[in-house]
Design a protein around this motif. Structure first.
Motif, PDB file in Angstrom:
ATOM      1  N   TYR A  53       0.829  -1.208   0.000  1.00  0.00           N
ATOM      2  CA  TYR A  53       0.000   0.000   0.000  1.00  0.00           C
ATOM      3  C   TYR A  53       0.867   1.262   0.000  1.00  0.00           C
ATOM      4  O   TYR A  53       0.627   2.188  -0.756  1.00  0.00           O
ATOM      5  CB  TYR A  53      -0.923  -0.011   1.217  1.00  0.00           C
ATOM      6  CG  TYR A  53      -1.710   1.263   1.403  1.00  0.00           C
ATOM      7  CD1 TYR A  53      -2.824   1.513   0.614  1.00  0.00           C
ATOM      8  CD2 TYR A  53      -1.340   2.212   2.347  1.00  0.00           C
ATOM      9  CE1 TYR A  53      -3.545   2.679   0.766  1.00  0.00           C
ATOM     10  CE2 TYR A  53      -2.057   3.372   2.507  1.00  0.00           C
ATOM     11  CZ  TYR A  53      -3.159   3.609   1.718  1.00  0.00           C
ATOM     12  OH  TYR A  53      -3.865   4.763   1.862  1.00  0.00           O
ATOM     13  N   THR A  54       1.886   1.283   0.840  1.00  0.00           N
ATOM     14  CA  THR A  54       2.712   2.483   0.934  1.00  0.00           C
ATOM     15  C   THR A  54       3.699   2.595  -0.225  1.00  0.00           C
ATOM     16  O   THR A  54       4.263   3.673  -0.435  1.00  0.00           O
ATOM     17  CB  THR A  54       3.505   2.502   2.257  1.00  0.00           C
ATOM     18  OG1 THR A  54       4.313   1.334   2.349  1.00  0.00           O
ATOM     19  CG2 THR A  54       2.560   2.586   3.442  1.00  0.00           C
ATOM     20  N   GLY A  62      -6.344   2.599  -7.318  1.00  0.00           N
ATOM     21  CA  GLY A  62      -6.764   1.221  -7.574  1.00  0.00           C
ATOM     22  C   GLY A  62      -5.773   0.212  -7.027  1.00  0.00           C
ATOM     23  O   GLY A  62      -6.158  -0.786  -6.415  1.00  0.00           O
ATOM     24  N   MET A  63      -4.505   0.470  -7.239  1.00  0.00           N
ATOM     25  CA  MET A  63      -3.472  -0.435  -6.724  1.00  0.00           C
ATOM     26  C   MET A  63      -3.431  -0.402  -5.202  1.00  0.00           C
ATOM     27  O   MET A  63      -3.193  -1.427  -4.559  1.00  0.00           O
ATOM     28  CB  MET A  63      -2.108  -0.066  -7.298  1.00  0.00           C
ATOM     29  CG  MET A  63      -2.013  -0.243  -8.791  1.00  0.00           C
ATOM     30  SD  MET A  63      -2.247  -1.926  -9.331  1.00  0.00           S
ATOM     31  CE  MET A  63      -0.619  -2.560  -9.096  1.00  0.00           C
ATOM     32  N   GLN A  64      -3.670   0.769  -4.621  1.00  0.00           N
ATOM     33  CA  GLN A  64      -3.711   0.857  -3.159  1.00  0.00           C
ATOM     34  C   GLN A  64      -4.881   0.061  -2.602  1.00  0.00           C
ATOM     35  O   GLN A  64      -4.754  -0.594  -1.571  1.00  0.00           O
ATOM     36  CB  GLN A  64      -3.804   2.318  -2.728  1.00  0.00           C
ATOM     37  CG  GLN A  64      -2.530   3.090  -2.919  1.00  0.00           C
ATOM     38  CD  GLN A  64      -2.675   4.550  -2.521  1.00  0.00           C
ATOM     39  OE1 GLN A  64      -3.770   5.098  -2.497  1.00  0.00           O
ATOM     40  NE2 GLN A  64      -1.549   5.174  -2.208  1.00  0.00           N
ATOM     41  N   MET A  65      -6.021   0.093  -3.282  1.00  0.00           N
ATOM     42  CA  MET A  65      -7.177  -0.675  -2.815  1.00  0.00           C
ATOM     43  C   MET A  65      -6.925  -2.182  -2.933  1.00  0.00           C
ATOM     44  O   MET A  65      -7.371  -2.956  -2.085  1.00  0.00           O
ATOM     45  CB  MET A  65      -8.434  -0.297  -3.619  1.00  0.00           C
ATOM     46  CG  MET A  65      -8.929   1.091  -3.346  1.00  0.00           C
ATOM     47  SD  MET A  65      -9.320   1.291  -1.610  1.00  0.00           S
ATOM     48  CE  MET A  65      -8.400   2.743  -1.227  1.00  0.00           C
ATOM     49  N   ILE A  66      -6.208  -2.592  -3.971  1.00  0.00           N
ATOM     50  CA  ILE A  66      -5.869  -4.010  -4.106  1.00  0.00           C
ATOM     51  C   ILE A  66      -4.945  -4.436  -2.973  1.00  0.00           C
ATOM     52  O   ILE A  66      -5.082  -5.529  -2.413  1.00  0.00           O
ATOM     53  CB  ILE A  66      -5.240  -4.283  -5.493  1.00  0.00           C
ATOM     54  CG1 ILE A  66      -6.292  -4.100  -6.584  1.00  0.00           C
ATOM     55  CG2 ILE A  66      -4.660  -5.688  -5.561  1.00  0.00           C
ATOM     56  CD1 ILE A  66      -5.744  -4.156  -7.984  1.00  0.00           C
ATOM     57  N   ALA A  67      -4.002  -3.568  -2.608  1.00  0.00           N
ATOM     58  CA  ALA A  67      -3.100  -3.879  -1.486  1.00  0.00           C
ATOM     59  C   ALA A  67      -3.872  -3.971  -0.172  1.00  0.00           C
ATOM     60  O   ALA A  67      -3.595  -4.849   0.655  1.00  0.00           O
ATOM     61  CB  ALA A  67      -2.006  -2.823  -1.399  1.00  0.00           C
ATOM     62  N   LEU A  72      -6.659  -7.447   3.957  1.00  0.00           N
ATOM     63  CA  LEU A  72      -7.925  -7.896   4.524  1.00  0.00           C
ATOM     64  C   LEU A  72      -8.158  -9.393   4.293  1.00  0.00           C
ATOM     65  O   LEU A  72      -8.852 -10.033   5.088  1.00  0.00           O
ATOM     66  CB  LEU A  72      -9.084  -7.075   3.950  1.00  0.00           C
ATOM     67  CG  LEU A  72      -9.141  -5.625   4.418  1.00  0.00           C
ATOM     68  CD1 LEU A  72     -10.286  -4.887   3.746  1.00  0.00           C
ATOM     69  CD2 LEU A  72      -9.257  -5.537   5.930  1.00  0.00           C
ATOM     70  N   LEU A  73      -7.576  -9.938   3.224  1.00  0.00           N
ATOM     71  CA  LEU A  73      -7.647 -11.390   3.028  1.00  0.00           C
ATOM     72  C   LEU A  73      -6.934 -12.124   4.157  1.00  0.00           C
ATOM     73  O   LEU A  73      -7.393 -13.174   4.605  1.00  0.00           O
ATOM     74  CB  LEU A  73      -7.014 -11.773   1.694  1.00  0.00           C
ATOM     75  CG  LEU A  73      -7.902 -11.809   0.466  1.00  0.00           C
ATOM     76  CD1 LEU A  73      -7.082 -12.185  -0.754  1.00  0.00           C
ATOM     77  CD2 LEU A  73      -9.041 -12.751   0.640  1.00  0.00           C
ATOM     78  N   ALA A  74      -5.828 -11.575   4.611  1.00  0.00           N
ATOM     79  CA  ALA A  74      -5.110 -12.189   5.735  1.00  0.00           C
ATOM     80  C   ALA A  74      -5.941 -12.114   7.012  1.00  0.00           C
ATOM     81  O   ALA A  74      -5.973 -13.069   7.793  1.00  0.00           O
ATOM     82  CB  ALA A  74      -3.761 -11.509   5.930  1.00  0.00           C
ATOM     83  N   SER A  98      -3.314 -13.870  -0.389  1.00  0.00           N
ATOM     84  CA  SER A  98      -2.973 -12.548   0.132  1.00  0.00           C
ATOM     85  C   SER A  98      -1.515 -12.217  -0.124  1.00  0.00           C
ATOM     86  O   SER A  98      -1.175 -11.108  -0.552  1.00  0.00           O
ATOM     87  CB  SER A  98      -3.264 -12.492   1.635  1.00  0.00           C
ATOM     88  OG  SER A  98      -2.728 -11.341   2.207  1.00  0.00           O
ATOM     89  N   LEU A  99      -0.661 -13.179   0.118  1.00  0.00           N
ATOM     90  CA  LEU A  99       0.769 -12.965  -0.089  1.00  0.00           C
ATOM     91  C   LEU A  99       1.089 -12.762  -1.560  1.00  0.00           C
ATOM     92  O   LEU A  99       1.847 -11.856  -1.919  1.00  0.00           O
ATOM     93  CB  LEU A  99       1.551 -14.149   0.478  1.00  0.00           C
ATOM     94  CG  LEU A  99       3.054 -13.999   0.524  1.00  0.00           C
ATOM     95  CD1 LEU A  99       3.436 -12.820   1.408  1.00  0.00           C
ATOM     96  CD2 LEU A  99       3.694 -15.253   1.047  1.00  0.00           C
ATOM     97  N   LEU A 100       0.510 -13.561  -2.419  1.00  0.00           N
ATOM     98  CA  LEU A 100       0.771 -13.428  -3.853  1.00  0.00           C
ATOM     99  C   LEU A 100       0.256 -12.108  -4.400  1.00  0.00           C
ATOM    100  O   LEU A 100       0.918 -11.460  -5.222  1.00  0.00           O
ATOM    101  CB  LEU A 100       0.160 -14.606  -4.608  1.00  0.00           C
ATOM    102  CG  LEU A 100       0.805 -15.959  -4.357  1.00  0.00           C
ATOM    103  CD1 LEU A 100       0.063 -17.049  -5.085  1.00  0.00           C
ATOM    104  CD2 LEU A 100       2.252 -15.938  -4.779  1.00  0.00           C
ATOM    105  N   ILE A 101      -0.910 -11.675  -3.955  1.00  0.00           N
ATOM    106  CA  ILE A 101      -1.466 -10.410  -4.419  1.00  0.00           C
ATOM    107  C   ILE A 101      -0.613  -9.240  -3.952  1.00  0.00           C
ATOM    108  O   ILE A 101      -0.275  -8.347  -4.738  1.00  0.00           O
ATOM    109  CB  ILE A 101      -2.925 -10.249  -3.951  1.00  0.00           C
ATOM    110  CG1 ILE A 101      -3.834 -11.234  -4.690  1.00  0.00           C
ATOM    111  CG2 ILE A 101      -3.429  -8.832  -4.164  1.00  0.00           C
ATOM    112  CD1 ILE A 101      -5.226 -11.323  -4.124  1.00  0.00           C
TER     113      ILE A 101
END
Length: 107
Positions: A53-54, A62-67, A72-74, A98-101
């Motif tokens: 995210y940072t 969009g990329m920040q929301m994916i991060a 949140l998956l974790a 989560s880790l792969l994303i």
């Protein structure tokens, strides 16, 4: 031979730690050790989501929301594993995703 820079050391360190953690997550069978590895990997996935995210500039919303979704998956994996006491394998798969994303967003 060229010397490795700090970014290369960081990248290879994250990838090595990720591979080792995922292998340990799926290969360790002892219950107490598996629980500890699960919690360590969950913390690592949340940390990677925060770093991903940072790492993005503020105009890449969009990329920040994916991060954030990866982190949140974790959290969902922790809830699924310890609160609901449902499928442990599904919780491990959520951590893996989560880790792969988060790694793909970061790099």
């Amino acid at each position: 031979m060229t010397p490795m820079g700090a970014l290369a050391v960081f990248t290879y360190g994250l990838l090595g730690l990720s591979v080792a953690g995922l292998l340990a997550l799926f290969l360790v069978k002892k219950a107490a050790t598996a629980r500890v590895i699960f919690m360590l990997m969950a913390g690592y996935c949340i940390f990677n989501g925060f770093i991903a995210y940072t790492a993005q500039p503020s105009n890449y919303a969009g990329m920040q929301m994916i991060a954030i979704a990866a982190a949140l998956l974790a959290v969902a994996a922790i809830i699924l594993r310890f609160v609901l006491k449902r499928s442990i394998f599904l919780a491990k798969l959520l951590l893996c995703g989560s880790l792969l994303i988060s790694l793909s967003v970061m790099f």
